[in-house]
Write an enzyme that holds these catalytic residues in place. Structure first.
Site, PDB file in Angstrom:
ATOM      1  N   ALA A  75       1.241  51.185 -29.958  1.00 46.24           N
ATOM      2  CA  ALA A  75       1.381  50.916 -31.391  1.00 46.24           C
ATOM      3  C   ALA A  75       1.654  52.218 -32.134  1.00 46.24           C
ATOM      4  O   ALA A  75       1.416  53.314 -31.619  1.00 46.24           O
ATOM      5  CB  ALA A  75       0.120  50.260 -31.940  1.00 46.24           C
ATOM      6  N   THR A  76       2.150  52.083 -33.367  1.00 42.70           N
ATOM      7  CA  THR A  76       2.404  53.251 -34.215  1.00 42.70           C
ATOM      8  C   THR A  76       1.896  52.972 -35.623  1.00 42.70           C
ATOM      9  O   THR A  76       1.696  51.824 -36.018  1.00 42.70           O
ATOM     10  CB  THR A  76       3.908  53.575 -34.311  1.00 42.70           C
ATOM     11  OG1 THR A  76       4.585  52.478 -34.927  1.00 42.70           O
ATOM     12  CG2 THR A  76       4.511  53.845 -32.940  1.00 42.70           C
ATOM     13  N   ILE A  77       1.721  54.057 -36.375  1.00 45.02           N
ATOM     14  CA  ILE A  77       1.584  53.964 -37.819  1.00 45.02           C
ATOM     15  C   ILE A  77       2.951  54.317 -38.384  1.00 45.02           C
ATOM     16  O   ILE A  77       3.538  55.344 -38.030  1.00 45.02           O
ATOM     17  CB  ILE A  77       0.474  54.878 -38.379  1.00 45.02           C
ATOM     18  CG1 ILE A  77       0.434  54.793 -39.914  1.00 45.02           C
ATOM     19  CG2 ILE A  77       0.611  56.310 -37.900  1.00 45.02           C
ATOM     20  CD1 ILE A  77      -0.732  55.564 -40.533  1.00 45.02           C
ATOM     21  N   SER A  78       3.499  53.449 -39.215  1.00 50.04           N
ATOM     22  CA  SER A  78       4.845  53.651 -39.743  1.00 50.04           C
ATOM     23  C   SER A  78       4.908  54.866 -40.660  1.00 50.04           C
ATOM     24  O   SER A  78       3.882  55.368 -41.133  1.00 50.04           O
ATOM     25  CB  SER A  78       5.304  52.409 -40.519  1.00 50.04           C
ATOM     26  OG  SER A  78       5.402  51.296 -39.670  1.00 50.04           O
TER      27      SER A  78
ATOM     28  N   SER B 180      -3.661  51.096 -37.511  1.00 53.82           N
ATOM     29  CA  SER B 180      -4.759  51.982 -37.890  1.00 53.82           C
ATOM     30  C   SER B 180      -5.449  51.542 -39.168  1.00 53.82           C
ATOM     31  O   SER B 180      -6.489  52.085 -39.529  1.00 53.82           O
ATOM     32  CB  SER B 180      -4.249  53.418 -38.040  1.00 53.82           C
ATOM     33  OG  SER B 180      -3.405  53.529 -39.175  1.00 53.82           O
TER      34      SER B 180
ATOM     35  N   HIS C  47      -3.594  42.236 -32.027  1.00 54.72           N
ATOM     36  CA  HIS C  47      -3.731  41.400 -30.834  1.00 54.72           C
ATOM     37  C   HIS C  47      -4.630  41.992 -29.762  1.00 54.72           C
ATOM     38  O   HIS C  47      -4.861  41.351 -28.740  1.00 54.72           O
ATOM     39  CB  HIS C  47      -2.355  41.064 -30.254  1.00 54.72           C
ATOM     40  CG  HIS C  47      -1.541  42.265 -29.857  1.00 54.72           C
ATOM     41  ND1 HIS C  47      -0.272  42.157 -29.361  1.00 54.72           N
ATOM     42  CD2 HIS C  47      -1.809  43.591 -29.884  1.00 54.72           C
ATOM     43  CE1 HIS C  47       0.202  43.363 -29.101  1.00 54.72           C
ATOM     44  NE2 HIS C  47      -0.706  44.236 -29.400  1.00 54.72           N
TER      45      HIS C  47
ATOM     46  N   ASP D 240      -3.039  36.489 -32.365  1.00 53.46           N
ATOM     47  CA  ASP D 240      -1.599  36.619 -32.163  1.00 53.46           C
ATOM     48  C   ASP D 240      -0.919  36.564 -33.525  1.00 53.46           C
ATOM     49  O   ASP D 240      -0.757  35.490 -34.107  1.00 53.46           O
ATOM     50  CB  ASP D 240      -1.094  35.486 -31.270  1.00 53.46           C
ATOM     51  CG  ASP D 240       0.376  35.622 -30.907  1.00 53.46           C
ATOM     52  OD1 ASP D 240       1.080  36.450 -31.522  1.00 53.46           O
ATOM     53  OD2 ASP D 240       0.832  34.888 -30.000  1.00 53.46           O
ATOM     54  N   GLY D 241      -0.535  37.729 -34.032  1.00 52.58           N
ATOM     55  CA  GLY D 241       0.041  37.812 -35.368  1.00 52.58           C
ATOM     56  C   GLY D 241       1.321  37.018 -35.529  1.00 52.58           C
ATOM     57  O   GLY D 241       1.702  36.668 -36.650  1.00 52.58           O
TER      58      GLY D 241
ATOM     59  N   THR E  70       4.712  41.824 -29.945  1.00 53.24           N
ATOM     60  CA  THR E  70       4.680  41.290 -28.578  1.00 53.24           C
ATOM     61  C   THR E  70       3.296  40.748 -28.233  1.00 53.24           C
ATOM     62  O   THR E  70       2.348  40.811 -29.026  1.00 53.24           O
ATOM     63  CB  THR E  70       5.003  42.403 -27.565  1.00 53.24           C
ATOM     64  OG1 THR E  70       4.011  43.435 -27.665  1.00 53.24           O
ATOM     65  CG2 THR E  70       6.381  42.994 -27.822  1.00 53.24           C
TER      66      THR E  70
END
Length: 222
Positions: free
Chosen positions: A57-60, A89, A111, A144-145, A218
């Site tokens: 995952a990332t922080i945009s 985060s 998730h 599950d988003g 995903t």
């Protein structure tokens, strides 16, 4: 102008984003000033760039958070209910909470449990964040988003922080009428931000905004 917007502090970052036209409204600027990005970004917190936070995952980048807030702003009013899919985060969840608080609510959904825990831990680093958690104004849940979070529906605004493979019908169904969805959608090898509006009569309208590059929405890692 995004590459010029990095700062040496949270205040300078937000001021640079506003100076470069990436933050347009005072409401968004004030909300982002109240949330110290260093509580949510593990490395160079005040650079205008995405960062990995673990778990694929990332922080945009901050300018993308600003864009999401500006695009959803009409629906981010005091008392509004917001779903933040791929909350990561917890940064944008906190910004949304400032925009809809103190009587609005924001649900962040992830998730995998470690990211849910990360959101809670990061929010609790500030007094305001702890208050939001204790009052229930902010809640982080596991799910599950891609299917939204039916337990909290309907929502005035839904933000998706990862690229969807399709326009998920469940998300539009969980919008209020009127309501708005901000979602990056994969189209072949490219991704585009879409704003999807549900009008008061229930009719749905989709608008493609601009190209982006997000991690995919995903299944949870095995």
């Amino acid at each position: 102008m995004a590459w010029r917007s990095s700062g040496s502090s949270n205040e300078s970052l937000i001021n640079n984003l506003a100076r470069n036209g990436l933050i347009e409204s005072n409401r968004v600027k004030e909300a982002m000033l109240k949330v110290d990005r260093a509580h949510f970004a593990p490395y160079s917190a005040y650079e205008d760039s995405p960062q990995p936070i673990g778990h694929a995952a990332t922080i945009s980048a901050p300018h993308m958070h600003a864009s999401a807030c500006e695009s959803l702003l009409t629906y981010l009013q005091p008392g509004s209910k917001v779903l933040d899919i791929g909350s990561g985060s917890g940064y944008l969840t906190a910004v949304f909470a400032n925009l809809v608080g103190p009587i609005g609510t924001v649900i962040g959904i992830e998730h995998i449990q470690p990211l849910v825990d990360m959101g809670n831990t990061n929010m609790a680093k500030s007094e305001d964040g702890r208050r939001m958690l204790d009052s229930g104004q902010v809640q982080f849940v596991k799910g599950d988003g891609r299917k939204g979070w039916l337990e909290g529906a309907p929502y005035d605004a839904i933000h998706v922080g990862a690229a969807a493979a399709e326009h998920h019908k469940e998300l539009t169904e969980q919008l209020k009428a009127p309501g708005r969805l901000f979602v990056p959608v994969a189209e072949g090898y490219l991704q585009y931000i879409y704003v999807i509006d549900k009008d008061a009569d229930g009719s749905v309208h989709r608008k493609k905004l601009y190209g982006v590059q997000y991690v995919p929405l995903t299944d949870a890692p095995k």
